[in-house]
Enzyme design. Sequence first.
Site, PDB file in Angstrom:
ATOM      1  N   HIS A 269       0.792  -1.127  -0.032  1.00 35.16           N
ATOM      2  CA  HIS A 269      -0.128   0.011  -0.106  1.00 35.16           C
ATOM      3  C   HIS A 269       0.853   1.277   0.216  1.00 35.16           C
ATOM      4  CE1 HIS A 269      -3.267   2.480   0.563  1.00 35.16           C
ATOM      5  NE2 HIS A 269      -3.707   2.307   1.739  1.00 35.16           N
ATOM      6  N   HIS A 310      -1.214  -0.551 -11.640  1.00 34.49           N
ATOM      7  CA  HIS A 310      -1.846  -0.030 -10.480  1.00 34.49           C
ATOM      8  C   HIS A 310      -2.705  -1.127 -10.308  1.00 34.49           C
ATOM      9  CE1 HIS A 310      -4.040   2.550  -7.754  1.00 34.49           C
ATOM     10  NE2 HIS A 310      -2.886   2.767  -7.413  1.00 34.49           N
ATOM     11  N   ASP A 368       3.502   6.381  -7.731  1.00 34.94           N
ATOM     12  CA  ASP A 368       4.362   6.040  -6.584  1.00 34.94           C
ATOM     13  C   ASP A 368       5.871   6.042  -7.464  1.00 34.94           C
ATOM     14  OD1 ASP A 368       2.677   5.390  -4.487  1.00 34.94           O
ATOM     15  OD2 ASP A 368       2.288   3.795  -5.749  1.00 34.94           O
TER      16      ASP A 368
END
Length: 432
Positions: A269, A310, A368
């Site tokens: 996460h 993702h 990210d």
Amino acid sequence: MADQKSKHATLAIDGVDTPIELPIYSGSLGPDVIDVSKLTGQGYFTYDPGFVSTAACESGITYIDGDQGILLHRGYPIDQLAEKSDYLELCYLLLNGELPSGTAKEEFVSTIKNHTMVNEQLRTFFQGFRPDAHPMAIMCGVVGALSAFYHDSLDIDDEEHRKITAHRLIAKMPTLAAMSYKHSQGQPFIYPRNDMGYAENFLHMMFATPCEEYKVSPTLARAMDRIFLLHADHEQNASTSTVRLAGSTGANPFASVAAGIAALWGPSHGGANEAVLNMLDEIGNVDKIPEYIRKAKDKNDPFRIMGFGHRVYKNYDPRATVMQQTCHEVLEELGVENDPILAMARELERIALEDEYFVEKRLYPNVDFYSGIILKAIGIPVEMFTVIFATGRTPGWIAHWNEMIGSPYKIGRPRQLYTGSPKRDFVEVDKR
């Protein structure tokens, strides 16, 4: 309340004469949902590991269409918010449902600035942690402990108390995050300054020392503000669902957010951008990238390219488009063209956008990937990445908690498919 459609879903079960009719509801966007709550009364539960096909709540905060690459906060597209707004304005929007007027925004920003300091006794609280403690371990503890210092506004049924606590959490998270970093460095804590913007203030608390003045680059402050903004909320993810589940017990918001921080700590996460840097460290240098690309394509090899693709987005992550631009602005500002880690990141980005394997599987760089590169370039250590994620996500957690508490709600109680031993009689120890 969602609108109920005139049609129903009919569930026919072998051996049961009468089919079960289940109502169908429509939201303002997205697929219709089948209400299965009446199944319990019929002696059945649904089985949905990971809750990937289950709507656990109604919400008017964030909408995601992963196939189309759409992310809306209160109806506003994320790219418009990132281009035209700022983090604190988005915080106001998430909490209140509408964009603020000029006066309302000034009042909100002023309120947040006036809540950035933390109780002085919290300084001694930090002394109980080892210097090499992971900053997320510290954050779990100190955020939960806030309820012991600010227990004057913990009546969750009082709307004004909920508002004050929301402001305190948003204001104090950067201060606590910077304190967790300073603790690990053995440096004195730097107090927040009310003459600085939110992201600028955070960077100042991170990198300033009492010895000399530290001037925050406007480019880096803008980049940090965007990182906070792009992580502010992402619908019913694991940490947000954890905040809701903890809050459904009546737990105070500090405790509920601390639970969310613990959930965010997991590498699947909030640790994703940290995993990107760890992957780049494993690769080592640009010359080895082709070897690792081959490993990533090999189904029998456990190696995976981190920061690409993702769980929700099957198209390009809309946040990544904004972050990509910000990433290049930061690298140009800092002039870190010769950094081997950043050189590897750029080469991986080029390959992912051109290689047929990545394009076909839609393994585009995600938020990210770029945020990890930016934070690395700014000089923030890898172990602080998830702390920054938690800081940015705070208004989303609070908005969801407040939305739930402000409406009729039930304590969360997922069911299970039991596969253990059937009923059996206890056997005395001398007969086993």
